[in-house]
Design a protein around this motif. Structure first.
Motif, PDB file in Angstrom:
ATOM      1  N   PHE A 135      -0.986   7.284  -6.852  1.00 29.42           N
ATOM      2  CA  PHE A 135      -1.827   6.219  -5.710  1.00 29.42           C
ATOM      3  C   PHE A 135      -1.096   4.979  -5.877  1.00 29.42           C
ATOM      4  CE2 PHE A 135      -4.906   2.996  -5.062  1.00 29.42           C
ATOM      5  CZ  PHE A 135      -5.287   3.480  -3.628  1.00 29.42           C
ATOM      6  N   THR A 136      -0.711   4.198  -7.001  1.00 26.27           N
ATOM      7  CA  THR A 136      -0.133   3.038  -7.039  1.00 26.27           C
ATOM      8  C   THR A 136       1.334   2.914  -6.724  1.00 26.27           C
ATOM      9  OG1 THR A 136       0.266   3.272  -9.364  1.00 26.27           O
ATOM     10  CG2 THR A 136      -1.572   1.935  -8.700  1.00 26.27           C
ATOM     11  N   ARG A 137       2.114   3.837  -6.801  1.00 24.04           N
ATOM     12  CA  ARG A 137       3.423   3.834  -6.509  1.00 24.04           C
ATOM     13  C   ARG A 137       4.048   4.672  -5.404  1.00 24.04           C
ATOM     14  NH1 ARG A 137       6.834   1.815 -10.141  1.00 24.04           N
ATOM     15  NH2 ARG A 137       5.910   0.960 -12.265  1.00 24.04           N
ATOM     16  N   VAL A 138       3.315   5.684  -4.922  1.00 21.55           N
ATOM     17  CA  VAL A 138       3.652   6.482  -3.838  1.00 21.55           C
ATOM     18  C   VAL A 138       2.753   6.458  -2.520  1.00 21.55           C
ATOM     19  CG1 VAL A 138       4.130   8.770  -3.061  1.00 21.55           C
ATOM     20  CG2 VAL A 138       4.992   8.009  -5.222  1.00 21.55           C
ATOM     21  N   VAL A 139       1.303   6.297  -2.834  1.00 20.97           N
ATOM     22  CA  VAL A 139       0.542   6.341  -1.663  1.00 20.97           C
ATOM     23  C   VAL A 139       0.269   4.881  -1.045  1.00 20.97           C
ATOM     24  CG1 VAL A 139      -1.731   7.097  -0.747  1.00 20.97           C
ATOM     25  CG2 VAL A 139      -0.576   8.692  -2.194  1.00 20.97           C
TER      26      VAL A 139
END
Lengths: 220, 255
Positions: A135-139
């Motif tokens: 969630f935090t790095r990709v989305v």
């Protein structure tokens, strides 16, 4: 008919104007930091979170987006004391602005999250990232990148909307203009100066956010 | 010796799939799959669309949940309800997708470095050195700082291969990795895959490139209606298909 403008009489009250600018900025910064943190969390809840949490979040978003800001502010400042919760004007203003920005930006960020292709989540999962890292790095970063212009606009609307907080005696910029105009009877000049300052603040905040977004929020 | 693969002892299997069943609601798409893959083996999975081949591949690293049967990769069983076991398994299994799925907000180099830094806690210098070496391996050493959108499809797919290799997987899953490419870009991607096969990487690939499957794979699996319908070395399977379904499938490709 000629209009005699006496700006000096208004500018004589510069400490009050400065205090007004300071409160307007302080409330806006607080709304940005807390409001955006809130809305990233809430947007995640609406897209991926458990259903029992998604329903109250949806209710909050709809309630705040479909009622006037001034009513929300009065509810918090004049209504909550009936329930035994008495807040200072500044605290009531801060809560109202955070909740208001939070609701709108939850919807904006949710749209961005939904626009991130599912394949990127799958690629990240198959690289053994945790759900949180996905969630935090990709989305989130590409989502924020996509919706950043809308978020910046919404933040400016909230900053300008903070002018309403003068109605409950929060000493922000519009409140200062009110007081100065009442003291000097130079109403036109007071509001010309307030208008110019709001305009400058809006341009400044927009530029600052356009600069900060790629570097701090969604930078590669 | 691919024909001996099915007789391989369990401890020599890197992928071990037993009686695997998967349904979407009432629709059973995998109806009891048994597939055992030796380390270093290259397996091509072919079949019509809807035969379950992509779903099978996606079960191997847990992107799809199956309802019945067992799956073990490199001695690690697939356990959906155990997040850390799931990640341990995924570290052994790399995957490359039809649509590349590079992270658009990160440069090519940082696409490759992300997982080793986060998951393997590799320090930045080591991750960078590795990423540069992998880019060289796929022939893109000058693209470290490029953004994905600046690359052609073939280049993006080669970055995706480098990104998967950065986790040092034991098995690489390739899900129709050339289907989204313009014809003239297919060769550069297949060339990289062929190189990996020669270096001994275990590969399971769903593919429509029959000539490539014939050339590179040790074993071809033909899937039909959720089952392994026919399986064998490429020369046998393509040269002498045993079932009417495979004959029909192969002839439909030649039209």
């Amino acid at each position: 008919m000629t209009v005699q403008l006496d700006f000096l009489a208004v500018l004589h009250y510069w400490p009050m104007l400065l205090t007004g600018v300071a409160w307007t900025l302080a409330l806006t910064v607080l709304a940005i930091v807390v409001g955006l943190a809130l809305s990233v969390t809430f947007a995640w809840v609406r897209v991926e979170g458990p259903r029992w949490a998604a329903i109250p979040v949806a209710a909050y978003v709809e309630l705040l987006r479909n009622t006037p800001f001034i009513v929300q502010l009065y509810f918090i400042f004049f209504g909550l004391p009936e329930l035994g919760l008495r807040l200072s004007p500044v605290l009531a203003s801060a809560i109202a602005l955070v909740l208001n920005l939070g609701a709108y930006s939850t919807e904006i960020i949710r749209a961005g999250l939904s626009a991130t292709p599912k394949g990127q989540t799958e690629a990240a999962l198959s690289l053994a990232l945790t759900r949180y890292q996905v969630f935090t790095r990709v989305v989130l970063p590409p989502a924020m990148q996509k919706v950043w212009p809308s978020l910046v606009s919404q933040i400016i609307i909230v900053m300008l909307g903070s002018a309403v907080c003068g109605q409950i005696a929060t000493e922000e910029l519009n409140y200062a203009a009110n007081v100065i105009s009442a003291n000097t009877f130079h109403t036109f000049e007071s509001y010309i100066i307030a208008t110019v300052i709001y305009l400058a603040l809006a341009i400044l905040i927009r530029r600052l956010l356009n600069w900060a977004g790629p570097r701090l929020i969604f930078g590669g | 010796m691919p024909s001996a693969a099915e007789a391989t002892a369990p401890h020599k299997r890197i992928v071990d799939i037993n009686a695997l069943r998967k349904s979407y609601g009432d629709n059973e798409v995998l109806k009891g799959i048994d597939l055992h893959v030796r380390p270093g083996e290259v397996v091509a999975i072919i079949g019509k669309s809807g035969s379950g081949k992509s779903t099978l591949l996606r079960c191997i690293n847990g992107l799809e949940e199956f309802q019945d049967g067992g799956l073990v990769v490199d001695g690690k069983p697939l356990l959906y309800d155990n997040a850390s076991a799931m990640r341990a398994l995924r570290q052994s299994v790399g995957m490359i997708f039809q649509s590349f799925n590079l992270f658009p907000h990160l440069s090519v180099g940082r696409n490759i470095m992300l997982a080793p830094s986060l998951v393997k806690k590799r320090d930045k210098t080591a991750a960078r050195v590795q990423a540069e070496a992998l880019l060289e391996r796929v022939g893109l050493e000058d693209k470290f700082d490029a953004m994905p959108e600046q690359l052609s499809g073939g280049q993006q797919q080669r970055v995706a291969i480098a990104r998967a290799l950065a986790m040092d997987p034991k098995v690489l899953l390739c899900d129709e990795i050339t289907s989204a490419l313009d014809p003239e870009l297919v060769g550069e991607v297949l060339g990289v895959v062929e190189g990996l096969a020669k270096e001994g990487m275990t590969l399971l690939m769903v593919t429509h490139e029959m000539r490539f499957a014939r050339k590179v794979s040790d074993r071809v699996v033909f899937m039909h209606q959720g089952r392994v319908h026919e399986m064998g070395p490429p020369a046998e399977l393509f040269g002498n298909p045993q079932t009417a379904e495979l004959r029909q499938f192969l002839s439909s490709l030649q039209e």
